[in-house]
Write a protein that holds these residues in place. Sequence first.
Motif, PDB file in Angstrom:
ATOM      1  N   THR A 295       0.811  -1.143  -0.069  1.00  0.00           N
ATOM      2  CA  THR A 295       0.052   0.100   0.011  1.00  0.00           C
ATOM      3  C   THR A 295       1.039   1.363   0.083  1.00  0.00           C
ATOM      4  O   THR A 295       1.835   1.402   0.669  1.00  0.00           O
ATOM      5  N   PRO A 296       0.302   2.291  -0.528  1.00  0.00           N
ATOM      6  CA  PRO A 296       1.125   3.745  -0.666  1.00  0.00           C
ATOM      7  C   PRO A 296       1.003   4.415   0.662  1.00  0.00           C
ATOM      8  O   PRO A 296       1.592   5.316   0.916  1.00  0.00           O
ATOM      9  N   VAL A 297       0.244   3.803   1.520  1.00  0.00           N
ATOM     10  CA  VAL A 297      -0.381   4.525   2.835  1.00  0.00           C
ATOM     11  C   VAL A 297       0.484   3.984   3.894  1.00  0.00           C
ATOM     12  O   VAL A 297       0.429   2.925   4.229  1.00  0.00           O
ATOM     13  N   ASP A 298       1.100   4.995   4.502  1.00  0.00           N
ATOM     14  CA  ASP A 298       1.452   4.626   5.844  1.00  0.00           C
ATOM     15  C   ASP A 298       0.549   4.813   7.013  1.00  0.00           C
ATOM     16  O   ASP A 298       0.116   6.198   7.243  1.00  0.00           O
ATOM     17  N   ASN A 299       0.049   3.799   7.712  1.00  0.00           N
ATOM     18  CA  ASN A 299      -0.930   3.882   8.783  1.00  0.00           C
ATOM     19  C   ASN A 299      -0.295   4.088  10.260  1.00  0.00           C
ATOM     20  O   ASN A 299      -1.110   4.210  11.075  1.00  0.00           O
ATOM     21  N   GLY A 300       1.089   4.147  10.253  1.00  0.00           N
ATOM     22  CA  GLY A 300       1.581   4.409  11.407  1.00  0.00           C
ATOM     23  C   GLY A 300       1.750   3.154  12.197  1.00  0.00           C
ATOM     24  O   GLY A 300       2.085   3.106  13.617  1.00  0.00           O
ATOM     25  N   ASN A 301       1.446   1.948  11.734  1.00  0.00           N
ATOM     26  CA  ASN A 301       1.393   0.737  12.610  1.00  0.00           C
ATOM     27  C   ASN A 301       2.607  -0.223  12.066  1.00  0.00           C
ATOM     28  O   ASN A 301       2.505  -1.535  12.152  1.00  0.00           O
ATOM     29  N   GLY A 302       3.726   0.627  11.873  1.00  0.00           N
ATOM     30  CA  GLY A 302       4.999  -0.603  11.360  1.00  0.00           C
ATOM     31  C   GLY A 302       5.186  -0.303  10.089  1.00  0.00           C
ATOM     32  O   GLY A 302       4.856   0.337   9.151  1.00  0.00           O
ATOM     33  N   THR A 303       6.455  -1.166   9.583  1.00  0.00           N
ATOM     34  CA  THR A 303       6.837  -1.080   8.315  1.00  0.00           C
ATOM     35  C   THR A 303       5.934  -1.769   7.176  1.00  0.00           C
ATOM     36  O   THR A 303       5.038  -2.784   7.641  1.00  0.00           O
ATOM     37  N   VAL A 304       5.844  -0.960   6.111  1.00  0.00           N
ATOM     38  CA  VAL A 304       5.093  -1.509   5.109  1.00  0.00           C
ATOM     39  C   VAL A 304       6.033  -2.024   4.042  1.00  0.00           C
ATOM     40  O   VAL A 304       6.933  -1.456   3.558  1.00  0.00           O
ATOM     41  N   THR A 305       6.091  -3.388   3.822  1.00  0.00           N
ATOM     42  CA  THR A 305       7.150  -3.998   2.865  1.00  0.00           C
ATOM     43  C   THR A 305       6.648  -3.366   1.199  1.00  0.00           C
ATOM     44  O   THR A 305       5.191  -3.540   1.286  1.00  0.00           O
ATOM     45  N   ARG A 306       7.630  -3.281   0.554  1.00  0.00           N
ATOM     46  CA  ARG A 306       7.464  -2.996  -0.813  1.00  0.00           C
ATOM     47  C   ARG A 306       7.953  -4.351  -1.744  1.00  0.00           C
ATOM     48  O   ARG A 306       8.070  -4.321  -2.880  1.00  0.00           O
ATOM     49  N   GLU A 307       8.360  -5.253  -0.968  1.00  0.00           N
ATOM     50  CA  GLU A 307       8.961  -6.357  -1.726  1.00  0.00           C
ATOM     51  C   GLU A 307       7.840  -7.110  -2.441  1.00  0.00           C
ATOM     52  O   GLU A 307       8.049  -8.017  -3.186  1.00  0.00           O
ATOM     53  N   ILE A 308       6.497  -7.174  -1.805  1.00  0.00           N
ATOM     54  CA  ILE A 308       5.626  -7.802  -2.520  1.00  0.00           C
ATOM     55  C   ILE A 308       4.263  -6.801  -2.406  1.00  0.00           C
ATOM     56  O   ILE A 308       4.403  -6.067  -1.651  1.00  0.00           O
ATOM     57  N   ASP A 309       3.524  -7.358  -3.338  1.00  0.00           N
ATOM     58  CA  ASP A 309       2.339  -6.293  -3.381  1.00  0.00           C
ATOM     59  C   ASP A 309       1.148  -7.198  -3.385  1.00  0.00           C
ATOM     60  O   ASP A 309       0.777  -8.234  -4.095  1.00  0.00           O
ATOM     61  N   ALA A 310       0.533  -7.092  -2.046  1.00  0.00           N
ATOM     62  CA  ALA A 310      -0.728  -7.966  -1.524  1.00  0.00           C
ATOM     63  C   ALA A 310      -1.830  -7.927  -2.652  1.00  0.00           C
ATOM     64  O   ALA A 310      -2.427  -9.062  -2.949  1.00  0.00           O
ATOM     65  N   ASN A 311      -2.208  -6.878  -2.931  1.00  0.00           N
ATOM     66  CA  ASN A 311      -3.273  -6.878  -4.178  1.00  0.00           C
ATOM     67  C   ASN A 311      -2.959  -7.486  -5.450  1.00  0.00           C
ATOM     68  O   ASN A 311      -3.887  -8.448  -6.109  1.00  0.00           O
ATOM     69  N   ALA A 312      -1.599  -7.455  -5.916  1.00  0.00           N
ATOM     70  CA  ALA A 312      -1.299  -8.156  -7.217  1.00  0.00           C
ATOM     71  C   ALA A 312      -1.466  -9.849  -6.950  1.00  0.00           C
ATOM     72  O   ALA A 312      -1.974 -10.623  -7.502  1.00  0.00           O
TER      73      ALA A 312
END
Length: 323
Positions: A295-312
């Motif tokens: 996701t491009p949104v940082d919700n403040g709940n920790g690291t967002v990985t860019r190594e995989i895309d959940a939607n894809a």
Amino acid sequence: MNKLFAYAVRTVTLSLLVVAPAAASLGAPAAAGPACRRTAGPGEQTLTVPFAGVDYPVTVYVPAGARTTKRLPLVVNLHGTQSTGGNQLRYSDMASAADRDGFLVVAPSGNIPAAAGFAWNVPGVGTPPAGARDDVAFLAEVVTTAVRSLCGDPARVHGTGYSGGGRMISAFACARADLLAAIAPVAGLRAGRPDPLDPARVDPASCRPSRPVPVLTFHGEQDGTNPYQGGGSPYWQYSVAVARQRWAELNGCRDGARTVAVSAHVTRTSYRKCRGRADVTLYTVADGGHTWPGTPVDNGNGTVTREIDANALMWDFFQRHRH
């Protein structure tokens, strides 16, 4: 708890209040016949869903370029606690995925007030407030109405959700497997409630789906809300691995778990040779927080990985399954 995202939402209300006949109110979607016309144009809309004498607004998204007479796959996308359906559509970035891959998104809201948003009435979780909506029955009506009004394909109804929404879509799969082709919870996979006698295990009586349900899920090892190893809130307790293993048992998977590295911080654990091709797959993010991968949104709940895309990844998974 999830931090609520504040967004200015522009929605168009559809004149789609269609009262279901008695049989449809039980949650069985209409058959996928050749006659179909979607009156909603592309973009974010509000669909009215009547349930138990109340009309509920449900955020939906129709992909760009969709033919009005073509039945499309439908993804039910459930928000986390303290959020709403509209916020979940944006947090998950699923509108852009829908435009790219050509599927409908249905993002309803819970009905239990929680901060500036809502929570879901997840079966077996604590004691709901007096008069709390039956959210399993409500989601069945959401599916029925969306299939009929949005020209959805009842054989390709899939479910996802974040955090509390992941717990809710898991519970919905336990109760109404007949309505879902597959599920892909994010940071919230469950397989029933924790066993009251041993909370580190699943109460087997609390999840008995009528058919095998293909499961794809994502979870960060640094999740501080729904801990990867279990514990935390009373409704959580057993680990993600236990939930994964229980779904493999429910689906009659004959192969044991196989784990492979897919990137520097992400591994994939899969069970194959399951009844009805209902495979079970978990993506574990070693440095991931309580977040939605890609996701491009940082919700403040920790690291967002860019190594995989959940939607894809979930769309690739959903395309392989129908019922």
